[in-house]
Design a protein around this motif. Structure first.
Motif, PDB file in Angstrom:
ATOM      1  N   ARG A 230      95.877  27.305  48.567  1.00 18.55           N
ATOM      2  CA  ARG A 230      96.789  26.609  48.616  1.00 18.55           C
ATOM      3  C   ARG A 230      98.592  27.380  48.603  1.00 18.55           C
ATOM      4  O   ARG A 230      99.321  26.983  49.748  1.00 18.55           O
ATOM      5  CB  ARG A 230      97.690  25.270  48.047  1.00 18.55           C
ATOM      6  CG  ARG A 230      96.316  24.321  47.636  1.00 18.55           C
ATOM      7  CD  ARG A 230      97.146  22.780  46.937  1.00 18.55           C
ATOM      8  NE  ARG A 230      96.704  23.108  45.814  1.00 18.55           N
ATOM      9  CZ  ARG A 230      95.659  23.826  44.747  1.00 18.55           C
ATOM     10  NH1 ARG A 230      94.940  22.888  45.597  1.00 18.55           N
ATOM     11  NH2 ARG A 230      96.023  23.310  43.914  1.00 18.55           N
ATOM     12  N   ASN A 231      98.990  28.021  47.678  1.00 22.53           N
ATOM     13  CA  ASN A 231     100.157  28.661  47.540  1.00 22.53           C
ATOM     14  C   ASN A 231     100.344  29.934  48.690  1.00 22.53           C
ATOM     15  O   ASN A 231     101.331  29.826  49.307  1.00 22.53           O
ATOM     16  CB  ASN A 231     100.309  29.551  46.277  1.00 22.53           C
ATOM     17  CG  ASN A 231     100.682  28.181  45.154  1.00 22.53           C
ATOM     18  OD1 ASN A 231     101.786  27.364  45.639  1.00 22.53           O
ATOM     19  ND2 ASN A 231     100.311  28.194  44.026  1.00 22.53           N
ATOM     20  N   LEU A 232      98.954  30.484  48.832  1.00 21.02           N
ATOM     21  CA  LEU A 232      98.939  31.879  50.541  1.00 21.02           C
ATOM     22  C   LEU A 232      99.604  30.777  51.507  1.00 21.02           C
ATOM     23  O   LEU A 232     100.186  31.280  52.700  1.00 21.02           O
ATOM     24  CB  LEU A 232      97.392  32.177  50.640  1.00 21.02           C
ATOM     25  CG  LEU A 232      97.738  33.121  49.677  1.00 21.02           C
ATOM     26  CD1 LEU A 232      96.424  33.705  49.213  1.00 21.02           C
ATOM     27  CD2 LEU A 232      98.691  34.345  49.205  1.00 21.02           C
TER      28      LEU A 232
ATOM     29  N   ALA B 146      92.064  36.377  49.286  1.00 22.65           N
ATOM     30  CA  ALA B 146      93.376  35.297  48.730  1.00 22.65           C
ATOM     31  C   ALA B 146      92.328  35.653  46.941  1.00 22.65           C
ATOM     32  O   ALA B 146      92.715  35.674  45.515  1.00 22.65           O
ATOM     33  CB  ALA B 146      92.838  33.706  48.416  1.00 22.65           C
ATOM     34  N   GLU B 147      90.810  36.167  46.981  1.00 28.06           N
ATOM     35  CA  GLU B 147      90.072  36.314  46.615  1.00 28.06           C
ATOM     36  C   GLU B 147      90.368  37.757  45.058  1.00 28.06           C
ATOM     37  O   GLU B 147      90.531  37.410  44.057  1.00 28.06           O
ATOM     38  CB  GLU B 147      88.745  36.749  46.584  1.00 28.06           C
ATOM     39  CG  GLU B 147      88.515  35.571  46.466  1.00 28.06           C
ATOM     40  CD  GLU B 147      86.626  35.017  46.129  1.00 28.06           C
ATOM     41  OE1 GLU B 147      86.007  36.772  45.996  1.00 28.06           O
ATOM     42  OE2 GLU B 147      85.553  34.492  45.728  1.00 28.06           O
ATOM     43  N   GLU B 148      91.232  38.954  45.047  1.00 32.31           N
ATOM     44  CA  GLU B 148      91.935  39.637  45.039  1.00 32.31           C
ATOM     45  C   GLU B 148      92.970  39.500  44.425  1.00 32.31           C
ATOM     46  O   GLU B 148      93.511  39.883  43.395  1.00 32.31           O
ATOM     47  CB  GLU B 148      91.667  41.008  46.109  1.00 32.31           C
ATOM     48  CG  GLU B 148      90.856  41.440  47.330  1.00 32.31           C
ATOM     49  CD  GLU B 148      90.653  42.371  48.120  1.00 32.31           C
ATOM     50  OE1 GLU B 148      90.037  43.278  48.481  1.00 32.31           O
ATOM     51  OE2 GLU B 148      91.657  42.247  48.550  1.00 32.31           O
TER      52      GLU B 148
ATOM     53  N   ASP C 121      91.910  29.422  39.362  1.00 35.33           N
ATOM     54  CA  ASP C 121      92.826  29.655  40.524  1.00 35.33           C
ATOM     55  C   ASP C 121      93.068  29.235  41.574  1.00 35.33           C
ATOM     56  O   ASP C 121      94.595  29.830  42.271  1.00 35.33           O
ATOM     57  CB  ASP C 121      94.417  29.203  39.292  1.00 35.33           C
ATOM     58  CG  ASP C 121      95.157  28.594  38.456  1.00 35.33           C
ATOM     59  OD1 ASP C 121      94.246  27.498  38.124  1.00 35.33           O
ATOM     60  OD2 ASP C 121      95.612  29.442  37.912  1.00 35.33           O
ATOM     61  N   LEU C 122      91.968  30.434  42.185  1.00 36.98           N
ATOM     62  CA  LEU C 122      91.738  30.670  43.003  1.00 36.98           C
ATOM     63  C   LEU C 122      92.112  29.327  44.019  1.00 36.98           C
ATOM     64  O   LEU C 122      92.573  29.695  45.648  1.00 36.98           O
ATOM     65  CB  LEU C 122      90.038  30.908  43.365  1.00 36.98           C
ATOM     66  CG  LEU C 122      90.200  31.479  44.917  1.00 36.98           C
ATOM     67  CD1 LEU C 122      90.660  32.936  45.300  1.00 36.98           C
ATOM     68  CD2 LEU C 122      88.651  31.958  45.498  1.00 36.98           C
TER      69      LEU C 122
ATOM     70  N   ARG D 247      92.894  37.625  55.220  1.00 38.80           N
ATOM     71  CA  ARG D 247      94.024  38.853  54.605  1.00 38.80           C
ATOM     72  C   ARG D 247      94.822  38.842  54.578  1.00 38.80           C
ATOM     73  O   ARG D 247      95.616  38.096  55.447  1.00 38.80           O
ATOM     74  CB  ARG D 247      93.484  40.276  55.044  1.00 38.80           C
ATOM     75  CG  ARG D 247      91.884  41.293  54.057  1.00 38.80           C
ATOM     76  CD  ARG D 247      92.067  42.813  54.252  1.00 38.80           C
ATOM     77  NE  ARG D 247      90.608  42.747  53.238  1.00 38.80           N
ATOM     78  CZ  ARG D 247      90.372  43.180  52.164  1.00 38.80           C
ATOM     79  NH1 ARG D 247      91.708  42.885  51.763  1.00 38.80           N
ATOM     80  NH2 ARG D 247      89.147  43.698  51.712  1.00 38.80           N
ATOM     81  N   TYR D 248      95.289  38.744  53.516  1.00 36.87           N
ATOM     82  CA  TYR D 248      97.056  37.804  53.313  1.00 36.87           C
ATOM     83  C   TYR D 248      98.017  38.746  53.376  1.00 36.87           C
ATOM     84  O   TYR D 248      98.104  40.116  52.403  1.00 36.87           O
ATOM     85  CB  TYR D 248      97.734  37.169  52.652  1.00 36.87           C
ATOM     86  CG  TYR D 248      96.350  35.152  52.187  1.00 36.87           C
ATOM     87  CD1 TYR D 248      96.782  34.598  53.168  1.00 36.87           C
ATOM     88  CD2 TYR D 248      95.493  35.622  52.419  1.00 36.87           C
ATOM     89  CE1 TYR D 248      96.293  33.416  53.671  1.00 36.87           C
ATOM     90  CE2 TYR D 248      94.423  34.730  52.223  1.00 36.87           C
ATOM     91  CZ  TYR D 248      95.079  33.778  53.103  1.00 36.87           C
ATOM     92  OH  TYR D 248      94.323  32.257  53.388  1.00 36.87           O
ATOM     93  N   VAL D 249      99.433  39.585  54.310  1.00 39.14           N
ATOM     94  CA  VAL D 249     100.333  40.599  53.668  1.00 39.14           C
ATOM     95  C   VAL D 249     101.896  39.715  53.791  1.00 39.14           C
ATOM     96  O   VAL D 249     102.187  38.930  54.693  1.00 39.14           O
ATOM     97  CB  VAL D 249     100.272  41.224  54.359  1.00 39.14           C
ATOM     98  CG1 VAL D 249     100.646  40.986  56.117  1.00 39.14           C
ATOM     99  CG2 VAL D 249     101.101  42.613  54.130  1.00 39.14           C
ATOM    100  N   LEU D 250     102.872  39.854  53.021  1.00 43.29           N
ATOM    101  CA  LEU D 250     104.376  39.759  52.584  1.00 43.29           C
ATOM    102  C   LEU D 250     104.526  40.214  54.313  1.00 43.29           C
ATOM    103  O   LEU D 250     104.414  41.088  54.858  1.00 43.29           O
ATOM    104  CB  LEU D 250     104.826  40.547  52.129  1.00 43.29           C
ATOM    105  CG  LEU D 250     104.247  39.918  50.192  1.00 43.29           C
ATOM    106  CD1 LEU D 250     105.464  40.965  49.647  1.00 43.29           C
ATOM    107  CD2 LEU D 250     104.944  38.546  50.263  1.00 43.29           C
TER     108      LEU D 250
END
Ligand SMILES: [Zn+2]
Length: 153
Positions: A69-71, A49-51, A63-64, A91-94
């Motif tokens: 929240r949006n993730l 999220a930070e990246e 806005d972190l 980590r987040y990925v589509l």
């Protein structure tokens, strides 16, 4: 699994599809959500999220919390998946069709996608020997990368 019911297969291949998915889930296409999606599409791989928040000047660092929240919202509707690579932030990925498993280095934090054929072979081996249907979508296989192994030698 944390994905919402019906979320499977909600792969998106571009911003128009992602925005259509938000609307189909009754969600507002806020500029914050649009920016998080753009950062996800621009990311080379699974990103923290930070990246994502620090992305190419897209989102102010303050806005972190909103990025998180949006993730979470995007994950709940199945657009994004959340991965754990050993220690460190998630980590987040589509979700983009094929779900790749990952291998990550416990020493330096590097990671690589394993590819569908490797994941299928691993799943088959685990099922044959234990009877468990192993999933590799949310947690990486943790090991030592080639560079760190070379440093150790
Ligand atoms: Zn390493």
């Amino acid at each position: 699994m944390t994905a919402a019911p019906g979320a499977a297969g909600a792969a998106v291949d571009g911003m128009p599809a992602a925005i259509a998915a938000l609307r189909a889930n009754g969600l507002r296409v806020s500029s914050a959500r649009r920016i998080v999606l753009e950062a996800l599409f621009a990311a080379a791989g699974p990103a923290t999220a930070e990246e994502l928040a620090a992305g190419p000047g897209l989102i102010p660092r303050s806005d972190l919390a909103s990025t998180y929240r949006n993730l979470e919202t995007l994950e709940a509707i199945g657009l994004v998946r959340h991965l754990h690579f050993g220690q460190g932030a998630g980590r987040y990925v589509l979700r983009r069709g094929e779900e790749s498993g990952y291998v990550s280095c416990r020493h330096c934090g590097a990671y690589e996608p394993m590819g569908a054929a490797t994941v299928a072979a691993l799943s088959d081996t685990v099922r044959d020997s234990t009877g468990y249907d192993a999933a590799f979508a949310s947690f990486s296989v943790i090991g030592l990368c080639a560079a760190c192994r070379a440093d150790d030698a």
